[in-house]
Design a protein around this motif. Sequence first.
Motif, short mmCIF file in Angstrom:
data_model
loop_
_atom_site.label_atom_id
_atom_site.label_comp_id
_atom_site.label_asym_id
_atom_site.label_seq_id
_atom_site.Cartn_x
_atom_site.Cartn_y
_atom_site.Cartn_z
N LYS A 281 24.61 33.68 28.74
CA LYS A 281 23.63 34.41 27.93
C LYS A 281 22.24 34.36 28.54
CE LYS A 281 25.96 33.92 23.46
NZ LYS A 281 25.90 33.33 22.11
N ASN A 282 21.96 33.33 29.35
CA ASN A 282 20.62 33.17 29.92
C ASN A 282 20.42 34.01 31.17
OD1 ASN A 282 19.94 31.32 27.96
ND2 ASN A 282 20.78 29.59 29.11
N ARG A 283 21.45 34.67 31.64
CA ARG A 283 21.31 35.48 32.85
C ARG A 283 20.96 36.92 32.48
NH1 ARG A 283 24.90 36.39 36.15
NH2 ARG A 283 23.79 35.93 38.04
N ASN A 284 20.49 37.66 33.48
CA ASN A 284 20.08 39.05 33.25
C ASN A 284 21.27 40.00 33.33
OD1 ASN A 284 17.42 38.24 32.99
ND2 ASN A 284 16.93 38.61 35.15
N ILE A 285 22.26 39.71 32.52
CA ILE A 285 23.44 40.58 32.47
C ILE A 285 23.34 41.45 31.23
CG2 ILE A 285 25.95 40.66 32.30
CD1 ILE A 285 26.07 38.03 33.78
N ILE A 286 23.33 42.74 31.44
CA ILE A 286 23.16 43.65 30.31
C ILE A 286 24.50 44.19 29.80
CG2 ILE A 286 20.83 44.33 30.95
CD1 ILE A 286 21.98 46.90 32.15
N ALA A 287 25.57 43.98 30.57
CA ALA A 287 26.87 44.48 30.10
C ALA A 287 28.00 43.80 30.88
CB ALA A 287 26.97 46.00 30.27
N TYR A 288 29.10 43.61 30.18
CA TYR A 288 30.35 43.17 30.80
C TYR A 288 31.36 44.32 30.68
CZ TYR A 288 28.67 38.33 30.60
OH TYR A 288 27.95 37.18 30.77
N LYS A 289 32.05 44.57 31.76
CA LYS A 289 33.09 45.60 31.76
C LYS A 289 34.35 45.03 32.39
CE LYS A 289 29.96 49.58 32.05
NZ LYS A 289 29.65 50.84 32.76
N GLY A 290 35.48 45.60 32.04
CA GLY A 290 36.75 45.19 32.61
C GLY A 290 37.43 46.34 33.31
N CYS A 291 38.27 46.02 34.27
CA CYS A 291 39.00 47.07 34.99
C CYS A 291 40.36 46.53 35.42
CB CYS A 291 38.21 47.53 36.21
SG CYS A 291 39.00 48.89 37.12
N LEU A 292 41.41 47.14 34.92
CA LEU A 292 42.77 46.80 35.35
C LEU A 292 43.09 47.64 36.58
CD1 LEU A 292 45.60 45.52 34.95
CD2 LEU A 292 46.15 47.50 33.51
N VAL A 293 43.41 46.97 37.69
CA VAL A 293 43.78 47.65 38.92
C VAL A 293 45.25 47.35 39.19
CG1 VAL A 293 43.31 47.96 41.38
CG2 VAL A 293 41.44 47.39 39.80
N THR A 294 46.08 48.36 39.19
CA THR A 294 47.52 48.15 39.35
C THR A 294 48.10 49.07 40.41
OG1 THR A 294 49.67 48.26 38.24
CG2 THR A 294 47.96 49.75 37.43
N THR A 295 49.08 48.55 41.13
CA THR A 295 49.79 49.38 42.11
C THR A 295 50.90 50.19 41.45
OG1 THR A 295 51.24 47.53 42.65
CG2 THR A 295 49.27 47.82 44.02
N ALA A 296 51.04 50.08 40.14
CA ALA A 296 52.00 50.91 39.41
C ALA A 296 51.45 52.33 39.30
CB ALA A 296 52.25 50.35 38.02
N SER A 297 52.35 53.29 39.14
CA SER A 297 51.92 54.69 39.06
C SER A 297 51.39 55.05 37.68
CB SER A 297 53.09 55.62 39.41
OG SER A 297 54.20 55.37 38.56
N SER A 298 51.64 54.18 36.67
CA SER A 298 51.16 54.45 35.32
C SER A 298 51.09 53.15 34.54
CB SER A 298 52.09 55.45 34.60
OG SER A 298 53.38 54.89 34.45
N VAL A 299 50.49 53.23 33.34
CA VAL A 299 50.48 52.08 32.44
C VAL A 299 51.15 52.50 31.13
CG1 VAL A 299 48.39 51.10 33.44
CG2 VAL A 299 48.19 52.65 31.49
N SER A 300 51.58 51.52 30.38
CA SER A 300 52.27 51.81 29.12
C SER A 300 51.30 52.40 28.10
CB SER A 300 52.89 50.54 28.56
OG SER A 300 51.88 49.62 28.18
N LEU A 301 51.87 53.08 27.10
CA LEU A 301 51.05 53.63 26.03
C LEU A 301 50.30 52.52 25.31
CD1 LEU A 301 50.16 56.01 24.28
CD2 LEU A 301 52.26 55.71 22.93
N GLU A 302 50.96 51.37 25.14
CA GLU A 302 50.31 50.24 24.47
C GLU A 302 49.09 49.77 25.26
OE1 GLU A 302 51.43 45.84 22.60
OE2 GLU A 302 52.92 46.98 23.74
N ALA A 303 49.19 49.77 26.58
CA ALA A 303 48.05 49.39 27.42
C ALA A 303 46.89 50.38 27.26
CB ALA A 303 48.47 49.29 28.87
N GLU A 304 47.22 51.67 27.26
CA GLU A 304 46.18 52.69 27.10
C GLU A 304 45.50 52.55 25.74
OE1 GLU A 304 48.03 56.44 27.65
OE2 GLU A 304 48.11 56.28 29.84
N MET A 305 46.29 52.32 24.71
CA MET A 305 45.73 52.20 23.36
C MET A 305 44.87 50.95 23.23
SD MET A 305 48.98 53.45 21.05
CE MET A 305 48.09 53.18 19.53
#
Length: 339
Positions: A281-305
Amino acid sequence: MNDITQTTPQAPRKAFIVRVNPGSPIALAHNVIGIGWDKLEEPNPKWTWGQLKQKIKTAYPEYDGRGLGNVAGSIERFCLESGGMNIEDYVLMPVERGFHVGIVKSDVKRCNPDLVNKAPLQWQRDVEWLTKKGAIPRGCVDNQLEIRLKSRQTCIDASDCIEHIQKALNQESYKVIPFNDRVRESAKEIVKQELYAINDRRLEKLISALCVNAGGKVLPKKDPMPGDADVQAEYPVMVGNQEYFVRVLYQAKKHSGTSNHQGIQQLINRIKSLSENEGEKNRNIIAYKGCLVTTASSVSLEAEMKAADVSAEQLEIDIITLDELADWILDAGISDLNV
């Protein structure tokens, strides 16, 4: 004409390339596609591969070895149940500098004698031609399909080119694909093949290199926290004269087929842990984001939701699948990624 096979339509739709030159004008005029070998007795759709080869050898003693196998393969794909061609499949007919596309509309039939005398189309299927106004130029399709159209076999399976076929049919006007686009498309397929073979550790290193290439600073891994993130990178953002950072957490998954929601949940848990950590909290971070990187051609509907649902908690989770990862690598420049 007498029906000699009884096949039924199957899903998903497949595609076959059938070479009928010099009979292509006849095929278009009579709405058919066909193959020759008129000495062959009526093919039984239940013939095994061995039985088919023996029947061909009896009718054509001169065929042997590889040549016999090629002929049997074409007849099997066109006539037999084991070959795969069915009603409603795509059929492509190469012509000079282009090709026609049609939809199969019947089972296999014996051609009438008058038509056989005009073109070597002994065994036929009715076809609804979709390109009667003109052939699609070969230069207007992707490399994968163009290469397949150059095959010298009479009938081959091109079901892996369905997407390229539909793309060509959907063009309002046919334009030759520029050289650089063709090169990129070929390079992209090579990159995707390499990604299929990459191991987990190298995938993480690759993501780290891509982050640095994009202007990020990759952080060392810290002590275990709830959740998981294989790579963390901070990207500078200027607000007025003050420099702040957006931290992006990447979860790498070496998957094939479809990735499930597990990686998304791991990212959510780690981001929440970091947000609640007093040191962070004491650092100058204004946002956290996440990114799933997969070698699969798609993700499940549950993952998208799950990725979409966290927006209500003001969390942002992106998903990068195989196709998008290959584009990211090419955009970054392969020579700049020393992995």
